[in-house]
Design a protein around this motif. Structure first.
Motif, PDB file in Angstrom:
ATOM      1  N   LEU A   1      31.342  51.515  36.422  1.00  0.00           N
ATOM      2  CA  LEU A   1      32.255  51.034  37.473  1.00  0.00           C
ATOM      3  C   LEU A   1      32.504  49.531  37.364  1.00  0.00           C
ATOM      4  O   LEU A   1      32.713  48.861  38.368  1.00  0.00           O
ATOM      5  CB  LEU A   1      31.668  51.359  38.848  1.00  0.00           C
ATOM      6  CG  LEU A   1      31.315  52.813  39.110  1.00  0.00           C
ATOM      7  CD1 LEU A   1      30.648  52.971  40.454  1.00  0.00           C
ATOM      8  CD2 LEU A   1      32.555  53.682  39.021  1.00  0.00           C
ATOM      9  N   LYS A   2      32.535  49.011  36.139  1.00  0.00           N
ATOM     10  CA  LYS A   2      32.639  47.570  35.901  1.00  0.00           C
ATOM     11  C   LYS A   2      33.750  46.890  36.698  1.00  0.00           C
ATOM     12  O   LYS A   2      33.551  45.863  37.325  1.00  0.00           O
ATOM     13  CB  LYS A   2      32.866  47.321  34.414  1.00  0.00           C
ATOM     14  CG  LYS A   2      31.847  46.434  33.811  1.00  0.00           C
ATOM     15  CD  LYS A   2      32.058  46.285  32.342  1.00  0.00           C
ATOM     16  CE  LYS A   2      30.692  46.314  31.719  1.00  0.00           C
ATOM     17  NZ  LYS A   2      30.618  46.521  30.356  1.00  0.00           N
ATOM     18  N   ASN A   3      34.941  47.454  36.678  1.00  0.00           N
ATOM     19  CA  ASN A   3      36.097  46.828  37.322  1.00  0.00           C
ATOM     20  C   ASN A   3      36.514  47.563  38.597  1.00  0.00           C
ATOM     21  O   ASN A   3      37.620  47.368  39.082  1.00  0.00           O
ATOM     22  CB  ASN A   3      37.274  46.784  36.346  1.00  0.00           C
ATOM     23  CG  ASN A   3      36.930  45.972  35.104  1.00  0.00           C
ATOM     24  OD1 ASN A   3      36.331  44.908  35.211  1.00  0.00           O
ATOM     25  ND2 ASN A   3      37.278  46.486  33.943  1.00  0.00           N
ATOM     26  N   ASP A   4      35.647  48.399  39.103  1.00  0.00           N
ATOM     27  CA  ASP A   4      35.967  49.194  40.280  1.00  0.00           C
ATOM     28  C   ASP A   4      35.131  48.738  41.469  1.00  0.00           C
ATOM     29  O   ASP A   4      34.180  47.984  41.331  1.00  0.00           O
ATOM     30  CB  ASP A   4      35.702  50.687  39.995  1.00  0.00           C
ATOM     31  CG  ASP A   4      36.501  51.193  38.804  1.00  0.00           C
ATOM     32  OD1 ASP A   4      37.628  50.702  38.590  1.00  0.00           O
ATOM     33  OD2 ASP A   4      36.004  52.067  38.087  1.00  0.00           O
ATOM     34  N   THR A   5      35.502  49.236  42.648  1.00  0.00           N
ATOM     35  CA  THR A   5      34.773  48.901  43.870  1.00  0.00           C
ATOM     36  C   THR A   5      33.920  50.082  44.281  1.00  0.00           C
ATOM     37  O   THR A   5      34.422  51.198  44.446  1.00  0.00           O
ATOM     38  CB  THR A   5      35.759  48.562  45.003  1.00  0.00           C
ATOM     39  OG1 THR A   5      36.573  47.461  44.589  1.00  0.00           O
ATOM     40  CG2 THR A   5      35.020  48.196  46.274  1.00  0.00           C
TER      41      THR A   5
ATOM     42  N   TYR B   1      34.059  55.629  44.606  1.00  0.00           N
ATOM     43  CA  TYR B   1      34.501  54.284  44.247  1.00  0.00           C
ATOM     44  C   TYR B   1      36.016  54.213  44.299  1.00  0.00           C
ATOM     45  O   TYR B   1      36.719  55.230  44.318  1.00  0.00           O
ATOM     46  CB  TYR B   1      33.985  53.896  42.855  1.00  0.00           C
ATOM     47  CG  TYR B   1      34.537  54.746  41.740  1.00  0.00           C
ATOM     48  CD1 TYR B   1      35.647  54.331  41.010  1.00  0.00           C
ATOM     49  CD2 TYR B   1      33.942  55.957  41.410  1.00  0.00           C
ATOM     50  CE1 TYR B   1      36.154  55.126  39.982  1.00  0.00           C
ATOM     51  CE2 TYR B   1      34.436  56.753  40.387  1.00  0.00           C
ATOM     52  CZ  TYR B   1      35.542  56.335  39.679  1.00  0.00           C
ATOM     53  OH  TYR B   1      36.046  57.110  38.672  1.00  0.00           O
ATOM     54  N   SER B   2      36.538  52.983  44.329  1.00  0.00           N
ATOM     55  CA  SER B   2      37.972  52.740  44.335  1.00  0.00           C
ATOM     56  C   SER B   2      38.350  52.058  43.038  1.00  0.00           C
ATOM     57  O   SER B   2      37.662  51.151  42.569  1.00  0.00           O
ATOM     58  CB  SER B   2      38.358  51.824  45.504  1.00  0.00           C
ATOM     59  OG  SER B   2      38.015  52.400  46.719  1.00  0.00           O
ATOM     60  N   LYS B   3      39.462  52.503  42.480  1.00  0.00           N
ATOM     61  CA  LYS B   3      39.945  51.930  41.233  1.00  0.00           C
ATOM     62  C   LYS B   3      41.286  51.256  41.531  1.00  0.00           C
ATOM     63  O   LYS B   3      42.151  51.849  42.179  1.00  0.00           O
ATOM     64  CB  LYS B   3      40.126  53.032  40.190  1.00  0.00           C
ATOM     65  CG  LYS B   3      40.473  52.554  38.821  1.00  0.00           C
ATOM     66  CD  LYS B   3      40.571  53.756  37.903  1.00  0.00           C
ATOM     67  CE  LYS B   3      40.214  53.408  36.496  1.00  0.00           C
ATOM     68  NZ  LYS B   3      38.837  53.265  36.195  1.00  0.00           N
ATOM     69  N   LEU B   4      41.459  50.033  41.091  1.00  0.00           N
ATOM     70  CA  LEU B   4      42.683  49.289  41.317  1.00  0.00           C
ATOM     71  C   LEU B   4      43.689  49.652  40.233  1.00  0.00           C
ATOM     72  O   LEU B   4      43.415  49.508  39.043  1.00  0.00           O
ATOM     73  CB  LEU B   4      42.395  47.789  41.300  1.00  0.00           C
ATOM     74  CG  LEU B   4      43.591  46.878  41.499  1.00  0.00           C
ATOM     75  CD1 LEU B   4      44.180  47.080  42.890  1.00  0.00           C
ATOM     76  CD2 LEU B   4      43.181  45.429  41.302  1.00  0.00           C
ATOM     77  N   ASN B   5      44.858  50.167  40.654  1.00  0.00           N
ATOM     78  CA  ASN B   5      45.922  50.463  39.695  1.00  0.00           C
ATOM     79  C   ASN B   5      46.693  49.182  39.400  1.00  0.00           C
ATOM     80  O   ASN B   5      47.092  48.458  40.303  1.00  0.00           O
ATOM     81  CB  ASN B   5      46.877  51.512  40.259  1.00  0.00           C
ATOM     82  CG  ASN B   5      46.239  52.876  40.287  1.00  0.00           C
ATOM     83  OD1 ASN B   5      45.365  53.186  39.507  1.00  0.00           O
ATOM     84  ND2 ASN B   5      46.676  53.708  41.212  1.00  0.00           N
ATOM     85  N   LYS B   6      46.918  48.929  38.118  1.00  0.00           N
ATOM     86  CA  LYS B   6      47.618  47.711  37.733  1.00  0.00           C
ATOM     87  C   LYS B   6      49.047  48.009  37.366  1.00  0.00           C
ATOM     88  O   LYS B   6      49.419  48.999  36.912  1.00  0.00           O
ATOM     89  CB  LYS B   6      46.920  47.044  36.551  1.00  0.00           C
ATOM     90  CG  LYS B   6      45.545  46.560  36.930  1.00  0.00           C
ATOM     91  CD  LYS B   6      44.886  45.915  35.754  1.00  0.00           C
ATOM     92  CE  LYS B   6      43.489  45.483  36.116  1.00  0.00           C
ATOM     93  NZ  LYS B   6      42.789  44.870  35.035  1.00  0.00           N
TER      94      LYS B   6
ATOM     95  N   ASN C   1      32.180  52.232  46.853  1.00  0.00           N
ATOM     96  CA  ASN C   1      32.366  52.470  48.285  1.00  0.00           C
ATOM     97  C   ASN C   1      31.168  53.138  48.939  1.00  0.00           C
ATOM     98  O   ASN C   1      30.758  52.762  50.026  1.00  0.00           O
ATOM     99  CB  ASN C   1      33.605  53.334  48.538  1.00  0.00           C
ATOM    100  CG  ASN C   1      34.875  52.663  48.088  1.00  0.00           C
ATOM    101  OD1 ASN C   1      34.983  51.447  48.113  1.00  0.00           O
ATOM    102  ND2 ASN C   1      35.834  53.447  47.650  1.00  0.00           N
TER     103      ASN C   1
END
Length: 159
Positions: free
Chosen positions: A14-18, A154-159, A20
Motif C-alpha cells: 500500500l505504498k502510495n495508498d491510504t 484502503y483508498s487508492k488515488l486515481n491519477k 483506512n
C-alpha cells in the motif's frame, strides 16, 4: 499466545495508498465439552505489542487502541475480533521509517494475546484490566497450516 503481523508486506503493498481500516479475527476451535467441569472461553482477550506486555500490567494501563486492544469473545461466531488495528499498523510503519526511511518487506510485529478481566464503571467506561485468573480455555486457530485472516481496507488515488 503470540501473533506475528506482516507490517512490511502491508506497507509495501500500500505504498502510495491510504490505509483506512484493518480488522483481525481469531477463530477458536469448537470445544463441545459435556463434562460438568468443562471450561468456557475467556470473555475478554487483550492484544498488546510483545515489547510492551510487562509495562502494560506493571503500570496498570488501559488499552490505547494504538499498541493495545481488547476484544470480546463472540460465542455466535466463536471468535475474538479486533475491529480496527489501523493505528497499530501505521504506528509500526512510522517507527520503522523514522529509523531508516524505509520499511523492509520482511518487517513483522509480534503481538501477545492474553486472557483478561475487564472492569467497567456505571457509564460503561473501561476502568481496569487485569489478568483473567479464572479457569478458562480456548484454542485459537492459526499457525503455518491455518493462517489468520487480516482484512485491510484502503483508498487508492486515481491519477
Amino acid at each position: 499466545t503470540k501473533a506475528t503481523l506482516p507490517i512490511g508486506k502491508i506497507a509495501n503493498a500500500l505504498k502510495n495508498d491510504t490505509l483506512n481500516s484493518v480488522k483481525l479475527s481469531f477463530n477458536a476451535y469448537n470445544t463441545n465439552s459435556t463434562n460438568q467441569f468443562g471450561m468456557s472461553a475467556p470473555k475478554y482477550l487483550l492484544m498488546v505489542r510483545a515489547k510492551d506486555l510487562d509495562k502494560f500490567f506493571e503500570d496498570n494501563l488501559l488499552t490505547d487502541d494504538v499498541t493495545s486492544f481488547v476484544a470480546t469473545y463472540s460465542s455466535a461466531k466463536n471468535q475474538y475480533t479486533f475491529t480496527n488495528i489501523t493505528r497499530l499498523i501505521t504506528t509500526c510503519i512510522a517507527e520503522k521509517k523514522a529509523l531508516n526511511g524505509t520499511v523492509p518487506e520482511d518487517l513483522t510485529e509480534d503481538m501477545v494475546l492474553v486472557p483478561v478481566s475487564v472492569t467497567f464503571d456505571s457509564n460503561n467506561k473501561m476502568v481496569s484490566i487485569r489478568h483473567d485468573l479464572k479457569p478458562g480455555y480456548v484454542k485459537l486457530k492459526g499457525g503455518k497450516d491455518n493462517k489468520l485472516k487480516l482484512e485491510v481496507i484502503y483508498s487508492k488515488l486515481n491519477k
